[in-house]
Design an enzyme around this catalytic site. Structure first.
Site, PDB file in Angstrom:
ATOM      1  N   HIS A 183      19.689   5.402 -21.642  1.00 11.65           N
ATOM      2  CA  HIS A 183      19.149   6.767 -21.640  1.00 11.65           C
ATOM      3  C   HIS A 183      17.640   6.792 -21.848  1.00 11.65           C
ATOM      4  O   HIS A 183      16.930   7.325 -21.009  1.00 11.65           O
ATOM      5  CB  HIS A 183      19.850   7.701 -22.643  1.00 11.65           C
ATOM      6  CG  HIS A 183      19.242   9.065 -22.634  1.00 11.65           C
ATOM      7  ND1 HIS A 183      18.443   9.531 -23.651  1.00 11.65           N
ATOM      8  CD2 HIS A 183      19.245  10.037 -21.701  1.00 11.65           C
ATOM      9  CE1 HIS A 183      18.000  10.746 -23.337  1.00 11.65           C
ATOM     10  NE2 HIS A 183      18.477  11.074 -22.163  1.00 11.65           N
ATOM     11  N   HIS A 210      15.243   6.483 -18.529  1.00  8.10           N
ATOM     12  CA  HIS A 210      14.166   7.465 -18.748  1.00  8.10           C
ATOM     13  C   HIS A 210      13.104   6.785 -19.601  1.00  8.10           C
ATOM     14  O   HIS A 210      13.429   5.974 -20.469  1.00  8.10           O
ATOM     15  CB  HIS A 210      14.687   8.681 -19.522  1.00  8.10           C
ATOM     16  CG  HIS A 210      15.680   9.511 -18.775  1.00  8.10           C
ATOM     17  ND1 HIS A 210      17.026   9.429 -18.998  1.00  8.10           N
ATOM     18  CD2 HIS A 210      15.523  10.456 -17.817  1.00  8.10           C
ATOM     19  CE1 HIS A 210      17.662  10.292 -18.218  1.00  8.10           C
ATOM     20  NE2 HIS A 210      16.771  10.927 -17.479  1.00  8.10           N
ATOM     21  N   GLU A 213       8.912  10.673 -21.177  1.00 13.61           N
ATOM     22  CA  GLU A 213       8.985  11.913 -20.407  1.00 13.61           C
ATOM     23  C   GLU A 213       8.124  13.018 -21.021  1.00 13.61           C
ATOM     24  O   GLU A 213       7.606  13.858 -20.290  1.00 13.61           O
ATOM     25  CB  GLU A 213      10.461  12.335 -20.382  1.00 13.61           C
ATOM     26  CG  GLU A 213      10.743  13.721 -19.872  1.00 13.61           C
ATOM     27  CD  GLU A 213      12.231  13.996 -19.736  1.00 13.61           C
ATOM     28  OE1 GLU A 213      13.036  13.269 -20.351  1.00 13.61           O
ATOM     29  OE2 GLU A 213      12.570  14.926 -19.001  1.00 13.61           O
ATOM     30  N   ASP A 311      16.255  14.927 -10.507  1.00 11.76           N
ATOM     31  CA  ASP A 311      16.837  15.084 -11.828  1.00 11.76           C
ATOM     32  C   ASP A 311      18.042  16.033 -11.676  1.00 11.76           C
ATOM     33  O   ASP A 311      18.426  16.356 -10.551  1.00 11.76           O
ATOM     34  CB  ASP A 311      15.804  15.614 -12.835  1.00 11.76           C
ATOM     35  CG  ASP A 311      15.888  14.865 -14.186  1.00 11.76           C
ATOM     36  OD1 ASP A 311      16.895  14.194 -14.425  1.00 11.76           O
ATOM     37  OD2 ASP A 311      14.946  14.963 -14.983  1.00 11.76           O
TER      38      ASP A 311
HETATM   39  O1  MCF Z   1      16.370  13.942 -17.175  1.00 12.52           O
HETATM   40  C1  MCF Z   1      16.669  15.129 -17.840  1.00 12.52           C
HETATM   41  C2  MCF Z   1      15.710  15.240 -18.978  1.00 12.52           C
HETATM   42  N1  MCF Z   1      15.649  14.040 -19.785  1.00 12.52           N
HETATM   43  C3  MCF Z   1      16.726  13.422 -20.355  1.00 12.52           C
HETATM   44  N2  MCF Z   1      17.999  13.554 -20.138  1.00 12.52           N
HETATM   45  C4  MCF Z   1      18.667  14.342 -19.299  1.00 12.52           C
HETATM   46  C5  MCF Z   1      18.119  15.122 -18.277  1.00 12.52           C
HETATM   47  N3  MCF Z   1      19.077  15.857 -17.733  1.00 12.52           N
HETATM   48  C6  MCF Z   1      20.216  15.520 -18.341  1.00 12.52           C
HETATM   49  N4  MCF Z   1      20.001  14.597 -19.282  1.00 12.52           N
HETATM   50  C7  MCF Z   1      21.086  14.023 -20.114  1.00 12.52           C
HETATM   51  C8  MCF Z   1      21.032  12.547 -20.360  1.00 12.52           C
HETATM   52  O2  MCF Z   1      21.542  11.777 -19.318  1.00 12.52           O
HETATM   53  O3  MCF Z   1      21.056  14.595 -21.384  1.00 12.52           O
HETATM   54  C9  MCF Z   1      21.688  13.728 -22.301  1.00 12.52           C
HETATM   55  C10 MCF Z   1      21.845  12.396 -21.627  1.00 12.52           C
HETATM   56  O4  MCF Z   1      23.181  12.151 -21.390  1.00 12.52           O
HETATM   57  C11 MCF Z   1      20.898  13.446 -23.533  1.00 12.52           C
HETATM   58  S1  MCF Z   1      20.547  14.734 -24.545  1.00 12.52           S
HETATM   59  C12 MCF Z   1      19.083  15.341 -23.831  1.00 12.52           C
HETATM   60 FE    FE Z   2      16.995  12.518 -15.932  1.00  6.74          FE
END
Ligand code: MCF
Ligand code: FE
Length: 407
Positions: A183, A210, A213, A311
């Protein structure tokens, strides 16, 4: 063997070859491309599908980073600031995930196909999207995600991750390719990162993470402060980040098909390291704008190739690659619109293929025959404007060919 011809064949190869009144011969791979005249001479007995005037034939688009399990969101989540977004995800995640059932995700994938996407890098947190991905005609690199920063949870989390990955492997095929997502540096314990990366190395799986960010992430990782401190204290009883950005990056040596998503707040040293790792950067321009009011400084990337990712609908109002390309063109207003359009189309094709470890993204002999066709509203006067006009005017495609089949 099949043949298709169009007013313009856009190869996206090294020489950016564009053929006016061109044709492509293919089975599941590209066999050859040339002018229609030459192809007709060489293959007099094969029927040619001739597209109408102002038609374009090009490689299918590759969306290198999407979270399909968050497809239930449209108007729920908070934008404008990463911390606010994160809290809104925590609050509404349950509802959103439940809403995004196989039927809904299948409909989103169908729409992605109609808007020109032939391959996705799907980040899967729970495998709730697996059935839709397996059954869709679109190619999926299915990134099973690992997440969790608490040391005493590592074994449980690793076991859960492995069971999702093993299940995905059962369905592996030429258009469903299991892979690994870490993640982020703030949310995955380095021991867990190390174990999953060992698995990636031994099984030769693509990896994506990620990375830097948001400003909040930067302050937490470098200085153990800012709003993430409040978050980690409250939810996880944690007062220090589990790794510094460079320590995190150092874990990724010898991963063949590697990409980092966002990197908006990456330092020059981080970027050098990313380059030395041979990794790509997944650029999600709409997501960065909505969650962080920022954009990736492309001039700082040097030789690092970047790809285009929408995304998820958790941070975008659309999963259409043409919408995303238009946004990228508008957000990077400092770039020459004609030259940058070409760069964007290559990012969305060849670069996406590289990041995901595929043999796609260009019309060249022996590459996978994944192609799209669509029609521009009028004729092209200036050949050099073609890429820009494609981005400005295309919403839906007319034909989608994946692995040589019309789908
Ligand atoms: O990419 C976007 C923004 N950054 C990080 N995580 C996520 C995004 N959209 C969904 N996610 C998910 C990620 O895969 O959110 C969860 C993870 O499972 C984490 S809590 C933010
Ligand atoms: Fe993402």
């Amino acid at each position: 063997m099949k043949i298709i011809s169009a007013s313009w064949v856009v190869s996206c190869d090294e020489n950016d070859r564009i053929i006016k009144d061109g044709a492509v011969v293919f089975d599941e791979k590209i066999i050859e491309l040339n002018t229609l005249l030459e192809i007709e001479k060489k293959y007099p007995n094969i029927e040619i599908k001739k597209l109408e005037k102002n038609s374009i034939l090009m490689p299918g688009l590759i969306n290198s980073h999407v979270h399909l399990e968050f497809s239930g969101n449209s108007t729920t989540l908070k934008y404008g600031n990463f911390y606010a977004w994160l809290n809104s995800v925590i609050r509404y995640r349950e509802d959103l995930i439940n809403k995004a059932n196989t039927k809904l995700i299948t409909a989103k994938l169908e729409k992605m196909k109609k808007t020109g996407t032939t391959t996705i890098g799907a980040i899967s947190s729970y495998s709730f999207d697996i059935e839709a991905c397996i059954n869709a005609p679109i190619n999926t690199v299915f990134f099973c995600e690992v997440i969790g920063s608490k040391a005493d949870m590592i074994d449980t989390l690793f076991a859960d991750f492995k069971s999702r990955l093993n299940n995905a492997k059962k369905f592996a095929s030429k258009n469903f390719i299991p892979a690994i997502a870490i993640h982020s540096p703030y949310s995955v314990h380095p021991f867990l990162v190390r174990e999953t990366l060992n698995l990636a190395r031994s099984e030769n799986l693509a990896v994506s993470s990620h990375f830097l960010e948001s400003r909040e992430e930067f302050d937490w990782l470098h200085k153990d402060e800012g709003s993430f401190l409040e978050f980690f204290k409250n939810f996880l009883n944690q007062e220090k980040a589990v790794s510094k950005p460079m320590e995190f990056l150092n874990l990724f040596s010898n991963i063949k098909n590697l990409s980092f998503t966002h990197c908006v707040e990456a330092s020059n040293n981080d970027l050098e390291k990313i380059r030395d790792l041979g990794a790509s950067i997944n650029h999600c321009v709409t997501s960065n704008r909505l969650l962080n009011n920022t954009k990736l400084d492309l001039d700082r990337l040097g030789e690092i190739p970047f790809t285009i990712g929408t995304d998820g609908l958790s941070s975008n109002n659309s999963l259409s690659m043409f919408d995303e390309l238009r946004n990228a063109l508008m957000v990077h207003y400092d770039k020459n619109v004609v030259e940058f359009s070409k760069k964007l189309i290559k990012a969305a094709t060849v670069n996406g293929s590289r990041a995901l470890g595929l043999n796609k993204g260009k019309l060249e002999k022996d590459f996978d025959a994944d192609m799209i066709t669509f029609t521009l509203p009028d004729k092209i006067e200036e050949k050099e404007d073609l890429f820009m006009q494609i981005i400005l005017h295309t919403k839906f495609v007319d034909n989608v060919i994946i692995g040589g089949e019309y789908v």
